[in-house]
Design a protein around this motif. Structure first.
Motif, PDB file in Angstrom:
ATOM      1  N   ARG A 212       0.841  -1.206   0.000  1.00  0.00           N
ATOM      2  CA  ARG A 212       0.000   0.000   0.000  1.00  0.00           C
ATOM      3  C   ARG A 212       0.876   1.256   0.000  1.00  0.00           C
ATOM      4  O   ARG A 212       0.622   2.207  -0.731  1.00  0.00           O
ATOM      5  CB  ARG A 212      -0.868  -0.065   1.260  1.00  0.00           C
ATOM      6  CG  ARG A 212      -2.055   0.782   1.404  1.00  0.00           C
ATOM      7  CD  ARG A 212      -2.974   0.814   0.263  1.00  0.00           C
ATOM      8  NE  ARG A 212      -2.768   2.057  -0.453  1.00  0.00           N
ATOM      9  CZ  ARG A 212      -3.369   2.396  -1.573  1.00  0.00           C
ATOM     10  NH1 ARG A 212      -4.220   1.586  -2.147  1.00  0.00           N
ATOM     11  NH2 ARG A 212      -3.128   3.564  -2.144  1.00  0.00           N
ATOM     12  N   LEU A 213       1.932   1.219   0.792  1.00  0.00           N
ATOM     13  CA  LEU A 213       2.827   2.384   0.873  1.00  0.00           C
ATOM     14  C   LEU A 213       3.544   2.598  -0.454  1.00  0.00           C
ATOM     15  O   LEU A 213       3.679   3.732  -0.926  1.00  0.00           O
ATOM     16  CB  LEU A 213       3.869   2.163   1.967  1.00  0.00           C
ATOM     17  CG  LEU A 213       3.621   2.733   3.334  1.00  0.00           C
ATOM     18  CD1 LEU A 213       4.860   2.553   4.193  1.00  0.00           C
ATOM     19  CD2 LEU A 213       3.231   4.211   3.288  1.00  0.00           C
ATOM     20  N   SER A 214       3.983   1.496  -1.069  1.00  0.00           N
ATOM     21  CA  SER A 214       4.715   1.641  -2.334  1.00  0.00           C
ATOM     22  C   SER A 214       3.794   2.125  -3.447  1.00  0.00           C
ATOM     23  O   SER A 214       4.264   2.652  -4.460  1.00  0.00           O
ATOM     24  CB  SER A 214       5.363   0.331  -2.784  1.00  0.00           C
ATOM     25  OG  SER A 214       5.649  -0.473  -1.717  1.00  0.00           O
ATOM     26  N   ALA A 215       2.488   1.937  -3.280  1.00  0.00           N
ATOM     27  CA  ALA A 215       1.565   2.378  -4.333  1.00  0.00           C
ATOM     28  C   ALA A 215       1.415   3.899  -4.375  1.00  0.00           C
ATOM     29  O   ALA A 215       0.944   4.454  -5.365  1.00  0.00           O
ATOM     30  CB  ALA A 215       0.205   1.728  -4.109  1.00  0.00           C
ATOM     31  N   PHE A 216       1.837   4.586  -3.288  1.00  0.00           N
ATOM     32  CA  PHE A 216       1.761   6.055  -3.306  1.00  0.00           C
ATOM     33  C   PHE A 216       2.802   6.602  -4.281  1.00  0.00           C
ATOM     34  O   PHE A 216       3.923   6.076  -4.354  1.00  0.00           O
ATOM     35  CB  PHE A 216       2.091   6.624  -1.921  1.00  0.00           C
ATOM     36  CG  PHE A 216       0.918   6.699  -0.993  1.00  0.00           C
ATOM     37  CD1 PHE A 216      -0.110   7.610  -1.213  1.00  0.00           C
ATOM     38  CD2 PHE A 216       0.843   5.876   0.119  1.00  0.00           C
ATOM     39  CE1 PHE A 216      -1.188   7.693  -0.340  1.00  0.00           C
ATOM     40  CE2 PHE A 216      -0.225   5.945   1.001  1.00  0.00           C
ATOM     41  CZ  PHE A 216      -1.253   6.863   0.762  1.00  0.00           C
ATOM     42  N   PRO A 217       2.475   7.673  -4.990  1.00  0.00           N
ATOM     43  CA  PRO A 217       3.507   8.297  -5.808  1.00  0.00           C
ATOM     44  C   PRO A 217       4.478   9.039  -4.904  1.00  0.00           C
ATOM     45  O   PRO A 217       4.167   9.300  -3.738  1.00  0.00           O
ATOM     46  CB  PRO A 217       2.700   9.314  -6.639  1.00  0.00           C
ATOM     47  CG  PRO A 217       1.509   9.627  -5.799  1.00  0.00           C
ATOM     48  CD  PRO A 217       1.196   8.392  -5.011  1.00  0.00           C
ATOM     49  N   GLY A 218       5.647   9.371  -5.404  1.00  0.00           N
ATOM     50  CA  GLY A 218       6.512  10.272  -4.638  1.00  0.00           C
ATOM     51  C   GLY A 218       5.787  11.603  -4.585  1.00  0.00           C
ATOM     52  O   GLY A 218       4.909  11.871  -5.395  1.00  0.00           O
ATOM     53  N   GLY A 219       6.103  12.430  -3.637  1.00  0.00           N
ATOM     54  CA  GLY A 219       5.419  13.716  -3.571  1.00  0.00           C
ATOM     55  C   GLY A 219       6.264  14.665  -2.758  1.00  0.00           C
ATOM     56  O   GLY A 219       7.220  14.242  -2.090  1.00  0.00           O
ATOM     57  N   SER A 220       5.920  15.938  -2.805  1.00  0.00           N
ATOM     58  CA  SER A 220       6.703  16.893  -2.027  1.00  0.00           C
ATOM     59  C   SER A 220       5.983  17.241  -0.718  1.00  0.00           C
ATOM     60  O   SER A 220       6.559  17.875   0.156  1.00  0.00           O
ATOM     61  CB  SER A 220       6.937  18.159  -2.841  1.00  0.00           C
ATOM     62  OG  SER A 220       5.691  18.679  -3.222  1.00  0.00           O
ATOM     63  N   MET A 221       4.729  16.840  -0.622  1.00  0.00           N
ATOM     64  CA  MET A 221       3.955  17.165   0.586  1.00  0.00           C
ATOM     65  C   MET A 221       3.022  16.018   0.923  1.00  0.00           C
ATOM     66  O   MET A 221       2.644  15.247   0.044  1.00  0.00           O
ATOM     67  CB  MET A 221       3.064  18.374   0.306  1.00  0.00           C
ATOM     68  CG  MET A 221       3.714  19.686   0.331  1.00  0.00           C
ATOM     69  SD  MET A 221       2.407  20.923   0.147  1.00  0.00           S
ATOM     70  CE  MET A 221       2.753  21.455  -1.492  1.00  0.00           C
ATOM     71  N   ALA A 222       2.619  15.998   2.180  1.00  0.00           N
ATOM     72  CA  ALA A 222       1.615  15.008   2.588  1.00  0.00           C
ATOM     73  C   ALA A 222       1.011  15.429   3.918  1.00  0.00           C
ATOM     74  O   ALA A 222       1.605  16.226   4.666  1.00  0.00           O
ATOM     75  CB  ALA A 222       2.244  13.624   2.736  1.00  0.00           C
ATOM     76  N   VAL A 223      -0.167  14.901   4.182  1.00  0.00           N
ATOM     77  CA  VAL A 223      -0.800  15.123   5.477  1.00  0.00           C
ATOM     78  C   VAL A 223      -1.380  13.787   5.937  1.00  0.00           C
ATOM     79  O   VAL A 223      -1.817  12.983   5.110  1.00  0.00           O
ATOM     80  CB  VAL A 223      -1.849  16.271   5.399  1.00  0.00           C
ATOM     81  CG1 VAL A 223      -2.944  15.960   4.400  1.00  0.00           C
ATOM     82  CG2 VAL A 223      -2.463  16.571   6.746  1.00  0.00           C
ATOM     83  N   ALA A 224      -1.325  13.537   7.232  1.00  0.00           N
ATOM     84  CA  ALA A 224      -1.721  12.215   7.718  1.00  0.00           C
ATOM     85  C   ALA A 224      -2.399  12.324   9.078  1.00  0.00           C
ATOM     86  O   ALA A 224      -2.223  13.324   9.799  1.00  0.00           O
ATOM     87  CB  ALA A 224      -0.480  11.330   7.826  1.00  0.00           C
ATOM     88  N   HIS A 225      -3.144  11.288   9.425  1.00  0.00           N
ATOM     89  CA  HIS A 225      -3.995  11.364  10.611  1.00  0.00           C
ATOM     90  C   HIS A 225      -4.189   9.978  11.203  1.00  0.00           C
ATOM     91  O   HIS A 225      -4.312   9.004  10.473  1.00  0.00           O
ATOM     92  CB  HIS A 225      -5.353  11.921  10.160  1.00  0.00           C
ATOM     93  CG  HIS A 225      -6.278  12.268  11.272  1.00  0.00           C
ATOM     94  ND1 HIS A 225      -7.170  11.359  11.801  1.00  0.00           N
ATOM     95  CD2 HIS A 225      -6.479  13.420  11.941  1.00  0.00           C
ATOM     96  CE1 HIS A 225      -7.871  11.966  12.757  1.00  0.00           C
ATOM     97  NE2 HIS A 225      -7.477  13.202  12.865  1.00  0.00           N
TER      98      HIS A 225
END
Ligand code: AMP
Length: 470
Positions: free
Chosen positions: A66-79
């Motif tokens: 699931r984690l590897s399915a995320f694209p690279g990115g410059s920002m993120a928010v999590a909860h």
């Protein structure tokens, strides 16, 4: 309003591509104690948001795949979230994502608004439709609406803050910026730091900064809005210093991890201090001091140091069991699943038993009987919090008075019910000694609420059956 939100929030900002999802994963993992019901991550890859949210623990929801399915990115928010009603969990997962006329935003929120009911009904009367029963959606809605008439997302956050009352630590992500804000009273913690590769990270607690290798920079101040963007970091302070600080004192007593530093106070030190104060206030002749794992341990060390009575490990916690408070129902048996007493330490001894707090009293009653079964001769309970007497409307799961043992019973009755030889609660008037002199909220103990309070604080008021409504 709605569900009590004991939550952990985490955000990532970098000028260039970074492993945003992985930072969030480790950040949330370190904040798991703040919420175990559901979790979510939204990654921003050049303005395109990808998200995954689900019920479950961080390690369950975010598998390697699931984690590897995320694209690279410059920002993120999590909860990570601890709701207290079962049925609505998936619907109420955060971060909240909104597509609006000027773009999109994702929002993570910790705390409860004390004027949520008023805000929500006003918005509903003007045509708003809500998908969740969380206060967080109200905040997202107001920010989105303000965004229509403001020049920037940070202006929209600032405008929204004019109508919000109560507890909110927020992380808001727009296509280009990460904005974090803390309510003007500073009920819930929020801090930020920087990783060696230059990525900024924002978190509910400093333990999550350390988990991703970031060096803490400082706490976000009550009322402050911090904007991370292409022009660096900007701090807006139009709401700073206007209100009396009201940091939740229960963060120090129970919620926060002992290795976190909140508003300059090392949580572990606050707990040790609580134990020292208990020793001075309620001395007793005893052979050992022991603490209820995990949050009673530091106070027990403090009691032991101040009294000179040796500390002993009288209770062992099964590492693979989460916080039992989460499961409803009778928890007598759950105590046995979670804890066992070490006969070698307690048999024939006069034991001082320290716990962080008593809510319903069920857990401690189970623990006292465990110690008796293991042969403890006397059990003197000392509690590192004053009696819970009032519901909290700022995000602590202490809702209705009928569930609070201290509301129903006298000290003597509680002591009898627990089966203890003596009982002492932390003195209300000395709470200030735990917070390093800063202003704090102790409404759940003192009944002194720093804001107006909502008429209805029941946690299931959006989940009621028709037959229950008068
Ligand atoms: P009880 O007295 O059986 O209701 O449980 C009290 C224990 O639950 C305390 O010793 C804490 O460890 C834990 N606890 C207290 N308040 C909370 C809360 N708001 N959320 C989760 N756990 C809590």
């Amino acid at each position: 309003m709605s569900l009590h939100e004991e939550c952990g929030i985490f955000g990532v900002y970098s000028d260039s591509q970074t492993d945003a999802a992985r930072y969030c994963f480790y950040g949330l993992y370190a904040l798991q104690h703040r919420g175990q019901e559901s979790c979510g991550i939204v990654v921003n890859d050049d303005g395109v948001f990808s998200s995954h949210k689900d019920v479950g623990l961080v390690g369950e929801v975010f598998t390697k795949e699931r984690l590897s399915a995320f694209p690279g990115g410059s920002m993120a928010v999590a909860h990570t979230r601890y709701g207290t009603t079962g049925s609505s969990s998936r619907r109420n997962c955060q971060p909240i994502e909104v597509n609006h006329q000027k773009g999109r935003l994702a929002l993570a929120h910790n705390g409860n608004l004390s004027n949520a009911a008023v805000l929500r009904s006003g918005l509903e009367l003007s045509g708003a439709i809500f998908h969740t029963t969380t206060d967080s959606e109200i905040i997202a809605y107001i920010i989105t609406r303000e965004r229509l008439r403001t020049a920037s997302i940070e202006d929209a956050v600032s405008e929204a803050m004019k109508s919000l009352e109560g507890a909110y630590s927020l992380i808001v992500m727009s296509p280009r910026k990460l904005i974090c804000a803390r309510d003007p009273m500073g009920f819930r913690p929020l801090c930020y730091g920087k990783t060696p590769d230059g990525t900024y990270v924002v978190a509910s607690e400093s333990c999550a900064l350390h988990a991703v290798g970031a060096k803490p920079i400082r706490d976000v101040e009550p009322g402050e809005i911090l904007i991370f963007g292409q022009n660096g970091i900007e701090s807006r302070r139009e709401y700073c210093g206007k209100n009396k600080k009201s940091l939740c004192v229960f963060e120090y007593i129970y919620f926060a991890r002992p290795d976190s530093v909140i508003d300059g106070v090392f949580v572990q030190n606050a707990r040790v201090k609580a134990g020292e104060i208990l020793a001075a206030q309620y001395p007793v002749d005893a052979d050992i001091v022991t603490g209820v794992p995990d949050s009673g341990i530091d106070a027990a060390i403090g009691y032991s140091r101040a009294s000179g009575i040796p500390y002993g490990v009288g209770l062992i916690k099964n590492k693979y069991v989460g916080r039992t408070f989460i499961s409803p129902g009778d928890r007598m048996d759950q105590v046995k699943i979670k804890l066992s007493a070490t006969e070698e330490t307690v048999k024939g001894k006069r034991v001082v038993l320290i716990d962080d707090s008593i809510v319903r009293g069920t857990t401690l009653r189970g623990i006292v009987s465990l110690l008796r079964e293991a042969g403890a001769k006397e059990i003197h309970v000392r509690v590192a919090a004053p009696p819970f007497l009032h519901p909290c409307c700022y995000g602590t799961d202490i809702d209705s008075k009928e569930h609070l043992i201290a509301c129903r019973c006298s000290l003597k009755e509680i002591s009898e019910m627990l089966g203890t030889d003596s009982l002492g609660y932390f003195p209300l008037e000395r709470l200030g000694e735990l917070t390093g002199g800063q202003g704090f909220c102790s409404a759940c103990f003192s009944g002194r609420y720093p804001t107006e309070i909502p008429a209805d604080t029941r946690k299931d008021r959006y989940e009621q059956k028709l037959s229950e409504i008068q």
